[in-house]
Design a protein around this motif. Structure first.
Motif, PDB file in Angstrom:
ATOM      1  N   THR A 174     -14.752 -14.042  -5.797  1.00 13.69           N
ATOM      2  CA  THR A 174     -14.160 -14.864  -4.576  1.00 13.69           C
ATOM      3  C   THR A 174     -12.873 -14.435  -4.333  1.00 13.69           C
ATOM      4  O   THR A 174     -12.496 -14.073  -3.132  1.00 13.69           O
ATOM      5  N   ALA A 175     -11.997 -14.800  -5.092  1.00 14.49           N
ATOM      6  CA  ALA A 175     -10.612 -14.344  -4.745  1.00 14.49           C
ATOM      7  C   ALA A 175     -10.145 -13.156  -4.514  1.00 14.49           C
ATOM      8  O   ALA A 175      -9.386 -12.809  -3.640  1.00 14.49           O
ATOM      9  N   GLY A 176     -10.753 -12.166  -5.230  1.00 18.09           N
ATOM     10  CA  GLY A 176     -10.721 -10.842  -5.310  1.00 18.09           C
ATOM     11  C   GLY A 176     -11.234 -10.366  -4.143  1.00 18.09           C
ATOM     12  O   GLY A 176     -10.853  -9.050  -3.523  1.00 18.09           O
ATOM     13  N   GLY A 177     -12.236 -10.891  -3.356  1.00 22.82           N
ATOM     14  CA  GLY A 177     -12.886 -10.286  -2.319  1.00 22.82           C
ATOM     15  C   GLY A 177     -12.232 -10.762  -0.953  1.00 22.82           C
ATOM     16  O   GLY A 177     -12.050 -10.136   0.098  1.00 22.82           O
ATOM     17  N   GLU A 178     -11.717 -12.267  -1.039  1.00 28.36           N
ATOM     18  CA  GLU A 178     -11.270 -12.688   0.250  1.00 28.36           C
ATOM     19  C   GLU A 178      -9.850 -12.775   0.534  1.00 28.36           C
ATOM     20  O   GLU A 178      -9.208 -13.175   1.376  1.00 28.36           O
ATOM     21  N   TRP A 179      -9.113 -12.673  -0.882  1.00 25.49           N
ATOM     22  CA  TRP A 179      -7.564 -12.745  -0.719  1.00 25.49           C
ATOM     23  C   TRP A 179      -6.845 -11.721  -1.256  1.00 25.49           C
ATOM     24  O   TRP A 179      -5.705 -11.307  -0.781  1.00 25.49           O
ATOM     25  N   ALA A 180      -7.285 -10.990  -2.383  1.00 27.29           N
ATOM     26  CA  ALA A 180      -6.514  -9.931  -2.968  1.00 27.29           C
ATOM     27  C   ALA A 180      -7.271  -8.561  -2.457  1.00 27.29           C
ATOM     28  O   ALA A 180      -8.413  -8.683  -2.235  1.00 27.29           O
ATOM     29  N   ASP A 181      -6.629  -7.637  -2.724  1.00 25.31           N
ATOM     30  CA  ASP A 181      -7.116  -6.270  -2.430  1.00 25.31           C
ATOM     31  C   ASP A 181      -6.355  -5.100  -3.227  1.00 25.31           C
ATOM     32  O   ASP A 181      -5.204  -5.028  -3.103  1.00 25.31           O
ATOM     33  N   PRO A 182      -7.102  -4.610  -4.205  1.00 25.27           N
ATOM     34  CA  PRO A 182      -6.539  -3.491  -5.064  1.00 25.27           C
ATOM     35  C   PRO A 182      -6.115  -2.159  -4.303  1.00 25.27           C
ATOM     36  O   PRO A 182      -5.491  -1.215  -4.852  1.00 25.27           O
ATOM     37  N   ARG A 183      -6.271  -2.055  -3.238  1.00 25.60           N
ATOM     38  CA  ARG A 183      -6.047  -0.820  -2.313  1.00 25.60           C
ATOM     39  C   ARG A 183      -4.574  -0.991  -1.467  1.00 25.60           C
ATOM     40  O   ARG A 183      -4.222   0.055  -0.857  1.00 25.60           O
ATOM     41  N   THR A 184      -3.988  -2.072  -1.693  1.00 26.77           N
ATOM     42  CA  THR A 184      -2.609  -2.434  -1.003  1.00 26.77           C
ATOM     43  C   THR A 184      -1.560  -2.400  -2.066  1.00 26.77           C
ATOM     44  O   THR A 184      -1.771  -2.789  -3.131  1.00 26.77           O
ATOM     45  N   ALA A 185      -0.355  -2.096  -1.719  1.00 22.99           N
ATOM     46  CA  ALA A 185       0.929  -2.391  -2.488  1.00 22.99           C
ATOM     47  C   ALA A 185       1.126  -3.741  -2.830  1.00 22.99           C
ATOM     48  O   ALA A 185       1.698  -4.096  -3.899  1.00 22.99           O
ATOM     49  N   SER A 186       0.782  -4.821  -1.919  1.00 25.34           N
ATOM     50  CA  SER A 186       1.212  -6.165  -2.142  1.00 25.34           C
ATOM     51  C   SER A 186       0.163  -6.645  -2.992  1.00 25.34           C
ATOM     52  O   SER A 186       0.142  -7.695  -3.477  1.00 25.34           O
ATOM     53  N   GLY A 187      -1.167  -5.986  -3.165  1.00 25.73           N
ATOM     54  CA  GLY A 187      -2.216  -6.713  -3.886  1.00 25.73           C
ATOM     55  C   GLY A 187      -2.941  -7.850  -3.262  1.00 25.73           C
ATOM     56  O   GLY A 187      -3.832  -8.264  -3.518  1.00 25.73           O
ATOM     57  N   LEU A 188      -2.553  -7.926  -1.676  1.00 26.66           N
ATOM     58  CA  LEU A 188      -3.243  -8.762  -0.930  1.00 26.66           C
ATOM     59  C   LEU A 188      -3.962  -8.125   0.183  1.00 26.66           C
ATOM     60  O   LEU A 188      -3.548  -7.039   0.505  1.00 26.66           O
ATOM     61  N   LEU A 189      -5.103  -8.617   0.745  1.00 19.62           N
ATOM     62  CA  LEU A 189      -5.382  -8.259   1.957  1.00 19.62           C
ATOM     63  C   LEU A 189      -4.324  -8.294   3.095  1.00 19.62           C
ATOM     64  O   LEU A 189      -3.531  -9.291   3.127  1.00 19.62           O
ATOM     65  N   GLU A 190      -4.359  -7.238   3.884  1.00 19.44           N
ATOM     66  CA  GLU A 190      -3.267  -7.052   4.827  1.00 19.44           C
ATOM     67  C   GLU A 190      -3.726  -6.952   6.226  1.00 19.44           C
ATOM     68  O   GLU A 190      -2.955  -6.424   7.081  1.00 19.44           O
TER      69      GLU A 190
END
Length: 357
Positions: free
Chosen positions: A204-220
């Motif tokens: 849930t959090a890894g899909g809607e809040w975080a993102d391993p493809r960004t430098a911040s680690g968050l959805l941007e």
């Protein structure tokens, strides 16, 4: 949103996934892991199919084919005996993957149905009544999306003959249903009494809040303050729309920020970036991760759900390079996390935690 009564959380049963104790790339022997899980005070396990295969090699002295259900059932029955010795239930068999949506007449469809029959036999042999099905990550161009609901209805009906249930999980790298809302919509359409949700703090959090493809680690795709508000709204929606009896379990893990942002492409094994992240970068909460785990758990508890919390971590360390760990100590650490997590869920509202993050 009101707080949660801590006393109401005391009865929550806890489980540990066998595949997720020890190094992801070099797990210790299954019986050692069962001992550690039992010694730490867990009530049950999620039995992982790869562990049936590996224990089968130990037990039978040769490699067991994934489609040799006669041998796999023998192995599963022996694992049940070992669990019984340690007062461990087998809460669920997992992970049943890439089942739904294959076109009529395709090899994928034939294989999926054969596996479904075989895995039901394994469930009978090991004494579990629940099958975890992950929302498929098969490339969309290979799927017939119109088949997804009817395929899951068929599997529910097969399971019902044995009094079994289907726990449907949103994998955050799924090609058709990566979010909790997606799988909840499908479960409603399937409309069978023996299908419910396997929710997961990472998915849930890894899909809607975080993102391993960004430098911040968050959805941007939106500024951070809007991201927080959007996620809070999603969790509030979860807590007010899913009936508690349609949640079968909540899996618990956190995630490390990856050392370098991942490429968006599939890797050599075909895994999408969030799948790669899931494979090696999932520690216990409070151990170096950064996901809002307690926020997800609180939202699930606010539905009234008091069923299984199950620990499913894949802790390759912050660099993702697996290291061997003391599995007795690690299982005890997971038990301590459960106590701390429930205290946090009962102690603070989501909005307060968002404001202090």
């Amino acid at each position: 949103m009101g707080g949660l009564d801590y006393n109401s959380l005391a009865s929550i049963p806890i489980s540990y996934a066998t595949c997720s104790l020890g190094s992801p790339s070099n797990p210790p022997p299954l019986l050692d892991r069962l001992h550690a899980i039992s010694a730490a005070g867990f009530a049950a396990i999620e039995l992982s199919f790869p562990d049936i295969l590996s224990y089968g090699q130990t037990l039978l002295g040769h490699e067991v084919e994934p489609s040799n259900y006669g041998e796999l059932c023998k192995v599963a029955a022996e694992i049940k005996k070992e669990c019984d010795k340690r007062q461990l239930g087998i809460m669920m068999l997992q992970p049943f993957a890439n089942y739904e949506g294959w076109p009529e007449g395709s090899e994928g469809r034939k294989d999926a149905l054969e596996r479904a029959h075989g895995w039901i036999r394994i469930m009978q042999a090991c004494g579990t009544d629940m099958l975890q099905v992950g929302s498929t990550d098969t490339p969309l161009e290979k799927l017939d999306k119109s088949k997804i609901v009817s395929d899951l209805q068929h599997l529910c009906d097969m399971l019902k003959e044995h009094g079994f249930r289907l726990a449907y999980e949103n994998w955050c790298w799924s090609t058709h249903s990566p979010g909790w809302k997606d799988v909840w919509n499908i479960v409603k359409q399937v409309d069978r009494p023996n299908i419910g949700l396997c929710l997961d703090t990472f998915q849930t959090a890894g899909g809607e809040w975080a993102d391993p493809r960004t430098a911040s680690g968050l959805l941007e795709d939106v500024p951070k303050d809007k991201l927080e508000k959007r996620f809070e709204k999603s969790l509030e929606h979860l807590s007010t729309t899913i009936p508690k009896d349609k949640i079968y379990l909540l899996q618990i893990s956190d995630a490390y920020k990856v050392p370098q942002p991942f490429s968006a492409e599939r890797d050599d094994s075909g895994l999408l970036p969030r799948g790669r992240w899931s494979h090696d970068f999932r520690p216990l909460p409070y151990n170096g991760g950064y996901l809002p785990v307690a926020d997800v758990a609180s939202a699930v508890l606010k539905t009234g759900f008091r069923g299984w919390f199950s620990y499913e971590v894949f802790d390759g360390g912050a660099d993702g390079k697996s290291k061997d760990v003391d599995i007795i100590a690690y299982a005890h650490a997971a038990k301590n996390v459960q106590d701390r997590l429930l205290e946090e869920c009962a102690g603070q509202k989501i909005s307060e935690k968002m404001a202090t993050r």
